[in-house]
Design a protein around this motif. Structure first.
Motif, short mmCIF file in Angstrom:
data_model
loop_
_atom_site.label_atom_id
_atom_site.label_comp_id
_atom_site.label_asym_id
_atom_site.label_seq_id
_atom_site.Cartn_x
_atom_site.Cartn_y
_atom_site.Cartn_z
N TRP A 190 0.86 -1.16 -0.01
CA TRP A 190 -0.13 0.04 0.06
C TRP A 190 0.81 1.14 0.02
O TRP A 190 0.38 2.12 -0.69
CB TRP A 190 -0.87 0.08 1.28
N GLN A 191 2.05 1.27 0.71
CA GLN A 191 2.94 2.44 0.61
C GLN A 191 3.45 2.39 -0.45
O GLN A 191 3.60 3.63 -1.04
CB GLN A 191 3.82 2.16 1.86
N HIS A 192 3.89 1.39 -1.15
CA HIS A 192 4.53 1.69 -2.56
C HIS A 192 3.56 2.15 -3.53
O HIS A 192 4.07 3.09 -4.45
CB HIS A 192 5.21 0.11 -3.07
N THR A 193 2.32 1.86 -3.42
CA THR A 193 1.41 2.18 -4.55
C THR A 193 1.06 3.75 -4.31
O THR A 193 1.01 4.30 -5.20
CB THR A 193 -0.03 1.33 -4.27
N TRP A 194 0.85 4.23 -2.85
CA TRP A 194 0.30 5.49 -2.71
C TRP A 194 1.63 6.52 -3.13
O TRP A 194 1.42 7.56 -3.79
CB TRP A 194 0.15 5.81 -1.56
N ARG A 195 2.91 6.02 -3.01
CA ARG A 195 4.23 6.87 -3.33
C ARG A 195 4.33 6.97 -4.68
O ARG A 195 4.33 8.12 -5.29
CB ARG A 195 5.43 6.35 -2.81
N LEU A 196 4.05 5.90 -5.41
CA LEU A 196 3.94 6.05 -7.00
C LEU A 196 2.71 6.80 -7.63
O LEU A 196 2.97 7.76 -8.54
CB LEU A 196 3.82 4.68 -7.45
N THR A 202 7.18 1.95 -13.58
CA THR A 202 7.54 0.52 -13.39
C THR A 202 9.02 0.24 -12.73
O THR A 202 9.10 -0.62 -11.94
CB THR A 202 7.25 -0.06 -14.68
N VAL A 203 9.99 0.93 -13.26
CA VAL A 203 11.47 0.81 -12.92
C VAL A 203 11.41 1.09 -11.31
O VAL A 203 12.29 0.26 -10.75
CB VAL A 203 12.58 1.64 -13.67
N GLY A 247 8.12 13.58 -11.37
CA GLY A 247 7.82 13.13 -10.34
C GLY A 247 8.55 11.87 -9.89
O GLY A 247 8.68 11.50 -8.75
N ALA A 248 8.54 10.83 -10.84
CA ALA A 248 9.38 9.57 -10.70
C ALA A 248 10.78 9.87 -10.48
O ALA A 248 11.31 9.11 -9.42
CB ALA A 248 9.21 8.79 -12.03
N ALA A 249 11.50 10.88 -11.01
CA ALA A 249 12.74 11.10 -10.86
C ALA A 249 13.16 11.85 -9.38
O ALA A 249 13.98 11.44 -8.80
CB ALA A 249 13.31 12.16 -11.89
N LEU A 250 12.14 12.56 -9.05
CA LEU A 250 12.19 13.20 -7.47
C LEU A 250 12.06 12.12 -6.50
O LEU A 250 12.63 11.81 -5.53
CB LEU A 250 11.18 14.31 -7.42
#
Length: 397
Positions: free
Chosen positions: A12-18, A60-61, A88-91
């Motif tokens: 759940w934590q991984h999903t909301w961060r993405l 995904t990465v 956002g993914a880079a940050l």
């Protein structure tokens, strides 16, 4: 937290961060799309198709950022130069690297992110970008990266603190468990000593009287009645004392314990042994009452010595001597002669002397025991007697 819920919480934590990383990138992509339309009319297929695909690949990465944090962060930082939606993914990748607080790796990812942002000005030549000062194009991405690094280092510090608190809590729990186990062991040893002190002496005297009845066929009827009465009385006293010990163990903590025997009860102990047929010679030069702990230990020493003499040397002469004064030591000596020939040797448990050694050690004294040259046995003890107000015994020896 339940171990079954841990994987679910981590997912759940991984999903909301993405999700947050994707949402943060949407305004950047929409503003880029609007500026491209205002200048060229149509934003082009790359902005509409290629940019989202690269951002999706970056998100995904990020699933492997904890296994390979530096490689994933560098890859996503470089890819953010050709995809506004990957900002956002880079940050997030930079923040993840910063949580580990490795300056070299953090610096490498920041440089890659700032350099990739300069590449974006060539891929998305929006209106006014050519007139923008070069240092502004460097400072803005650097500040953005700095915010991500600060957030990541704060998260990393928080994780270290949480791990430290968890380790302290686990260590405190282990220490508490060890103290509880030690307290249980000490309590078991105390109960074992009390049970031994209460039962061993009485049962040994009863066994000695029963042995006299079994081996002596020349006793008169009156002597037989005395021995039988002594056996009955000894058994009754053993049950009474056992009941008192069990009552103390089961009593409420607020209920005071019954008074424990001390030095002034030693004459009664000697009298009971004599009544059971043991030849005891008692000598004491002590006229003052020692502290309760010292007197109780002295009583238990004499009790254990008489018990052993009744078991291993029935019929032998036992000499008990006690001497000492306040400010010095209380010396106890119990010596018995050799056992009669042909006497059956009872099994030796060794728990009596073991418990006695523990008692004497707690009192700060010294215990010694050894066979004598004539085949008897000698038990000695020296207990410290602190100087203090002394009072005379109310009872004589």
């Amino acid at each position: 937290m339940n171990t079954d819920d841990a994987p679910r919480t981590g997912a759940w934590q991984h999903t909301w961060r993405l999700t947050v990383a994707a949402v943060v990138s949407v305004p950047v992509w929409l503003s880029t799309l609007a500026l491209m339309r205002s200048r060229y009319g149509e934003p082009g297929h790359w902005v509409l198709v290629g940019d989202p695909l690269v951002a999706l690949a970056c998100l995904t990465v990020l699933r492997w950022r904890r296994r390979w944090p530096l490689a994933v962060a560098l890859t996503v930082a470089v890819a953010s130069g050709v995809s506004a939606l990957a900002t956002g993914a880079a940050l997030l990748a930079l923040c993840s690297v910063a949580t580990r607080r490795r300056p070299g790796k953090i610096g490498a990812v920041v440089v890659a992110y700032v350099a990739a942002s300069q590449l974006a000005h060539w891929i998305y030549p929006v209106q006014g970008s050519a007139e923008t000062l070069w240092w502004v194009q460097v400072v803005v991405p650097a500040l953005t990266a700095g915010i991500a690094v600060a957030a990541g280092m704060a998260v990393g510090a928080r994780r270290v603190e949480v791990r430290s608190l968890r380790a302290r809590a686990e260590s405190a729990e282990r220490e508490q468990s060890a103290r509880a186990a030690q307290a249980r062991a000490l309590e078991r040893n105390r109960i074992a000593r009390e049970m031994h002190d209460v039962l061993a002496h009485r049962i040994s005297l009863v066994a000695m009287q029963a042995g006299v009845l079994d081996h002596r066929g020349d006793l008169s009827a009156e002597e037989n009645r005395v021995l039988v009465r002594g056996i009955a009385d000894g058994a009754h006293q053993a049950l009474e004392e056992l009941r008192e010990v069990l009552g103390v163990l089961r009593a409420d903590a607020a209920r005071p314990e019954p008074p424990q025997p001390s030095l002034d009860r030693v004459p009664d102990l000697v009298a009971d042994a004599r009544a059971s047929g043991l030849d005891v010679r008692f000598t004491s030069t002590v006229t003052a009452a020692p502290p309760d702990g010292v007197g109780r230990t002295c009583y238990r020493i004499v009790q254990e010595a008489l018990t052993n003499a009744a078991k291993h040397a029935p019929g032998a002469v036992v000499r008990v001597t006690i001497e000492g004064a306040a400010g010095g030591t209380l010396d106890v000596g119990v010596r018995n002669g050799p056992a009669p020939r042909g006497a059956a040797r009872p099994p030796a448990s060794g728990f009596g002397l073991l418990g006695l050694g523990e008692r004497v050690a707690v009192a700060g004294g010294e215990l010694g025991h050894r066979p004598t040259s004539d085949g008897g046995y000698l038990l000695t003890a020296r207990l410290p007697w602190p100087d203090g107000p002394a009072h005379r015994h109310e009872r004589g020896a």
